[in-house]
Scaffold this motif. Structure first.
Motif, mmCIF file in Angstrom:
data_model
loop_
_atom_site.group_PDB
_atom_site.id
_atom_site.type_symbol
_atom_site.label_atom_id
_atom_site.label_comp_id
_atom_site.label_asym_id
_atom_site.label_seq_id
_atom_site.Cartn_x
_atom_site.Cartn_y
_atom_site.Cartn_z
ATOM 1 N N GLU A 234 0.828 -1.210 0.000
ATOM 2 C CA GLU A 234 0.000 0.000 0.000
ATOM 3 C C GLU A 234 0.866 1.266 0.000
ATOM 4 O O GLU A 234 0.609 2.211 -0.744
ATOM 5 C CB GLU A 234 -0.906 -0.029 1.240
ATOM 6 N N THR A 235 1.903 1.259 0.829
ATOM 7 C CA THR A 235 2.814 2.408 0.885
ATOM 8 C C THR A 235 3.583 2.548 -0.425
ATOM 9 O O THR A 235 3.734 3.645 -0.962
ATOM 10 C CB THR A 235 3.810 2.246 2.061
ATOM 11 N N LEU A 236 4.046 1.421 -0.929
ATOM 12 C CA LEU A 236 4.798 1.417 -2.184
ATOM 13 C C LEU A 236 3.965 2.010 -3.317
ATOM 14 O O LEU A 236 4.438 2.849 -4.097
ATOM 15 C CB LEU A 236 5.174 -0.046 -2.496
ATOM 16 N N ILE A 237 2.705 1.600 -3.376
ATOM 17 C CA ILE A 237 1.797 2.098 -4.429
ATOM 18 C C ILE A 237 1.596 3.602 -4.266
ATOM 19 O O ILE A 237 1.724 4.369 -5.226
ATOM 20 C CB ILE A 237 0.435 1.352 -4.380
ATOM 21 N N GLU A 238 1.281 4.029 -3.037
ATOM 22 C CA GLU A 238 1.047 5.466 -2.804
ATOM 23 C C GLU A 238 2.266 6.293 -3.217
ATOM 24 O O GLU A 238 2.151 7.282 -3.927
ATOM 25 C CB GLU A 238 0.738 5.713 -1.328
ATOM 26 N N MET A 239 3.441 5.856 -2.788
ATOM 27 C CA MET A 239 4.653 6.643 -3.017
ATOM 28 C C MET A 239 5.049 6.674 -4.496
ATOM 29 O O MET A 239 5.354 7.726 -5.044
ATOM 30 C CB MET A 239 5.828 6.056 -2.220
ATOM 31 N N VAL A 240 5.054 5.519 -5.128
ATOM 32 C CA VAL A 240 5.541 5.460 -6.520
ATOM 33 C C VAL A 240 4.520 6.054 -7.492
ATOM 34 O O VAL A 240 4.879 6.754 -8.438
ATOM 35 C CB VAL A 240 5.910 4.007 -6.916
ATOM 36 N N CYS A 241 3.233 5.788 -7.241
ATOM 37 C CA CYS A 241 2.209 6.237 -8.206
ATOM 38 C C CYS A 241 1.813 7.705 -8.042
ATOM 39 O O CYS A 241 1.211 8.279 -8.940
ATOM 40 C CB CYS A 241 0.965 5.356 -8.108
ATOM 41 N N SER A 242 2.153 8.321 -6.901
ATOM 42 C CA SER A 242 1.707 9.709 -6.700
ATOM 43 C C SER A 242 2.825 10.735 -6.910
ATOM 44 O O SER A 242 2.574 11.935 -6.861
ATOM 45 C CB SER A 242 1.134 9.877 -5.292
ATOM 46 N N ARG A 243 4.048 10.281 -7.126
ATOM 47 C CA ARG A 243 5.149 11.242 -7.308
ATOM 48 C C ARG A 243 5.349 11.530 -8.801
ATOM 49 O O ARG A 243 5.267 10.630 -9.620
ATOM 50 C CB ARG A 243 6.468 10.705 -6.717
ATOM 51 N N ASN A 244 5.616 12.803 -9.119
ATOM 52 C CA ASN A 244 5.838 13.142 -10.529
ATOM 53 C C ASN A 244 7.285 12.839 -10.923
ATOM 54 O O ASN A 244 8.106 12.468 -10.083
ATOM 55 C CB ASN A 244 5.443 14.607 -10.810
ATOM 56 N N ASN A 245 7.555 13.000 -12.206
ATOM 57 C CA ASN A 245 8.891 12.686 -12.746
ATOM 58 C C ASN A 245 10.017 13.328 -11.948
ATOM 59 O O ASN A 245 10.980 12.678 -11.567
ATOM 60 C CB ASN A 245 8.985 13.219 -14.183
ATOM 61 N N GLU A 246 9.861 14.629 -11.738
ATOM 62 C CA GLU A 246 10.907 15.415 -11.083
ATOM 63 C C GLU A 246 11.164 14.898 -9.662
ATOM 64 O O GLU A 246 12.301 14.710 -9.248
ATOM 65 C CB GLU A 246 10.439 16.874 -11.034
ATOM 66 N N GLU A 247 10.075 14.651 -8.930
ATOM 67 C CA GLU A 247 10.194 14.140 -7.561
ATOM 68 C C GLU A 247 10.873 12.767 -7.567
ATOM 69 O O GLU A 247 11.741 12.491 -6.740
ATOM 70 C CB GLU A 247 8.798 14.036 -6.913
ATOM 71 N N MET A 248 10.480 11.923 -8.538
ATOM 72 C CA MET A 248 11.029 10.566 -8.584
ATOM 73 C C MET A 248 12.521 10.560 -8.934
ATOM 74 O O MET A 248 13.289 9.771 -8.384
ATOM 75 C CB MET A 248 10.226 9.719 -9.593
ATOM 76 N N VAL A 249 12.936 11.447 -9.809
ATOM 77 C CA VAL A 249 14.371 11.558 -10.150
ATOM 78 C C VAL A 249 15.165 11.903 -8.886
ATOM 79 O O VAL A 249 16.197 11.296 -8.590
ATOM 80 C CB VAL A 249 14.593 12.626 -11.257
ATOM 81 N N ASP A 250 14.652 12.878 -8.119
ATOM 82 C CA ASP A 250 15.318 13.284 -6.866
ATOM 83 C C ASP A 250 15.328 12.147 -5.838
ATOM 84 O O ASP A 250 16.326 11.917 -5.165
ATOM 85 C CB ASP A 250 14.613 14.512 -6.252
ATOM 86 N N ILE A 251 14.192 11.450 -5.726
ATOM 87 C CA ILE A 251 14.090 10.352 -4.754
ATOM 88 C C ILE A 251 15.127 9.270 -5.064
ATOM 89 O O ILE A 251 15.812 8.782 -4.167
ATOM 90 C CB ILE A 251 12.656 9.751 -4.744
ATOM 91 N N LYS A 252 15.245 8.910 -6.341
ATOM 92 C CA LYS A 252 16.205 7.849 -6.725
ATOM 93 C C LYS A 252 17.631 8.230 -6.355
ATOM 94 O O LYS A 252 18.410 7.427 -5.854
ATOM 95 C CB LYS A 252 16.121 7.576 -8.231
ATOM 96 N N LYS A 253 17.960 9.497 -6.590
ATOM 97 C CA LYS A 253 19.315 9.986 -6.312
ATOM 98 C C LYS A 253 19.596 9.918 -4.799
ATOM 99 O O LYS A 253 20.619 9.405 -4.362
ATOM 100 C CB LYS A 253 19.433 11.417 -6.844
ATOM 101 N N ILE A 254 18.658 10.441 -4.013
ATOM 102 C CA ILE A 254 18.829 10.471 -2.557
ATOM 103 C C ILE A 254 18.794 9.051 -1.971
ATOM 104 O O ILE A 254 19.530 8.730 -1.034
ATOM 105 C CB ILE A 254 17.731 11.369 -1.905
ATOM 106 N N TYR A 255 17.940 8.197 -2.528
ATOM 107 C CA TYR A 255 17.827 6.802 -2.071
ATOM 108 C C TYR A 255 19.186 6.112 -2.188
ATOM 109 O O TYR A 255 19.645 5.452 -1.272
ATOM 110 C CB TYR A 255 16.788 6.070 -2.929
ATOM 111 N N LYS A 256 19.821 6.338 -3.332
ATOM 112 C CA LYS A 256 21.146 5.741 -3.583
ATOM 113 C C LYS A 256 22.176 6.280 -2.565
ATOM 114 O O LYS A 256 22.981 5.538 -2.011
ATOM 115 C CB LYS A 256 21.567 6.063 -5.017
#
Length: 338
Positions: free
Chosen positions: A125-147
């Motif tokens: 449920e959390t995975l769906i909310e987070m991945v499906c509700s973030r836009n491109n720009e947010e997701m690019v930043d998240i991937k960088k910070i996650y790493k």
């Protein structure tokens, strides 16, 4: 004349290319003195029984940048890490909320994603909310910070924790291949995509999920909004009804989340908050996550959508369904009643 109007229709220059405006409830405080705030927090923590109210008043009414400055001053004055001090002084939902505020929105998203895949079993449920509700720009930043934070690729973690079509959908969203909004409306492409969605789902026996994934993870949001309108001229059902008829479980939840976010992201979050607070023993994790992650982005707009949709304010709903210091902190982040 028809030619001219069609040509003008293709020149809608404001077609979704503006930077998304922000509607925060938490903004930088004007008369800001990080050293004074640091002293007040240290005193509040040292007080017998901990003065939670002071901690709440300060941390929920400062911007992330200001909170970082307070933490810096705190370490200088108290000779210890403020986050460790907060962990020692607070507990439960209030602790989770306050520690969430000490991360940037992107760090917070990254750590919530990590937590959803930690240990046995995945919190889909959390995975769906987070991945499906973030836009491109947010997701690019998240991937960088996650790493940076976890020394691992978000994609690899998702691939290792999910499977089948669900994994394919999440991975295609995390790969951020979504088109940027264009100034030109391509009516032909809108029609083509609407027909493809219909033919891949309602029109046939069994669903061609790959086509749905490709269109929903690669087209720009303004384009998809028009595709879903056009879709109604092919299908007896709208897109959300079609999803519920064609797929079940995590796939249904994921596609519905995507469509809801494409149509109105703030309304999606408003509905998530409403559901989480109505559920038996309020799902505090969901409430905390949305309030913390959106308070400096669009929580004011989420508040507006909440009132419009649920006929009562977010403020009143929080007051009714939560309690104690946790409630005080949420109400402060909410920023007022509507």
């Amino acid at each position: 004349m028809a030619m001219v109007s069609e040509f003008l229709g293709q020149l809608t220059l404001s077609y979704g290319t503006e930077v998304e405006p922000t509607f925060p409830t938490v903004v930088p405080v004007a008369d800001f003195d990080p050293a004074r705030d640091a002293v007040r927090i240290e005193t509040a923590i040292k007080t017998k029984g901990v003065d939670e109210q002071t901690v709440i008043d300060i941390l929920t009414r400062r911007s992330y940048k200001q909170r970082r400055e307070i933490a810096f001053e705190y370490e200088r004055l108290a000779k210890k890490d403020m986050i460790i001090a907060l962990k020692g002084a607070l507990s439960g939902s209030l602790e989770a909320l306050m520690l969430g505020l000490m991360k940037s929105a992107t760090e917070y998203d990254a750590s919530e994603l990590k937590a959803s895949m930690k240990g046995l079993g995945t919190d889909e449920e959390t995975l769906i909310e987070m991945v499906c509700s973030r836009n491109n720009e947010e997701m690019v930043d998240i991937k960088k910070i996650y790493k940076e934070m976890f020394k691992k690729d978000l994609e690899k973690d998702i691939a290792g924790d999910t499977s089948g079509d669900f994994a394919k959908l999440l991975l295609s969203l995390v790969q951020t291949k979504r088109d940027e909004p264009s100034n030109v409306i391509d009516y032909e492409k809108i029609d083509e995509d609407a027909r493809a969605l219909y033919e891949a789902g309602v029109k046939r026996k069994g669903t061609d999920v790959a086509t749905w994934i490709a269109i929903m993870s690669q087209r720009s949001v303004p384009h998809l909004q028009k595709v879903f309108d056009r879709y109604k001229s092919y299908s007896p059902y709208d897109m959300k009804e079609s999803i519920s008829k064609e797929v079940k479980g995590d796939m249904e939840k994921s596609f519905l989340t995507l469509v809801e976010c494409f149509q109105n992201r703030q309304l999606y979050f408003a509905n998530r908050l409403s559901e989480a607070m109505k559920s038996k023993g309020a799902k505090e994790k969901v409430v905390t996550r949305i309030m913390v992650s959106r308070c400096e982005i669009d929580l004011m707009k989420i508040r507006t959508e909440f009132k419009k949709q649920h006929k009562r304010s977010l403020y009143q709903t929080i007051a009714e369904h939560t309690k104690g210091d946790y409630q005080k902190a949420l109400l402060s982040l909410c920023g007022g009643d509507d």
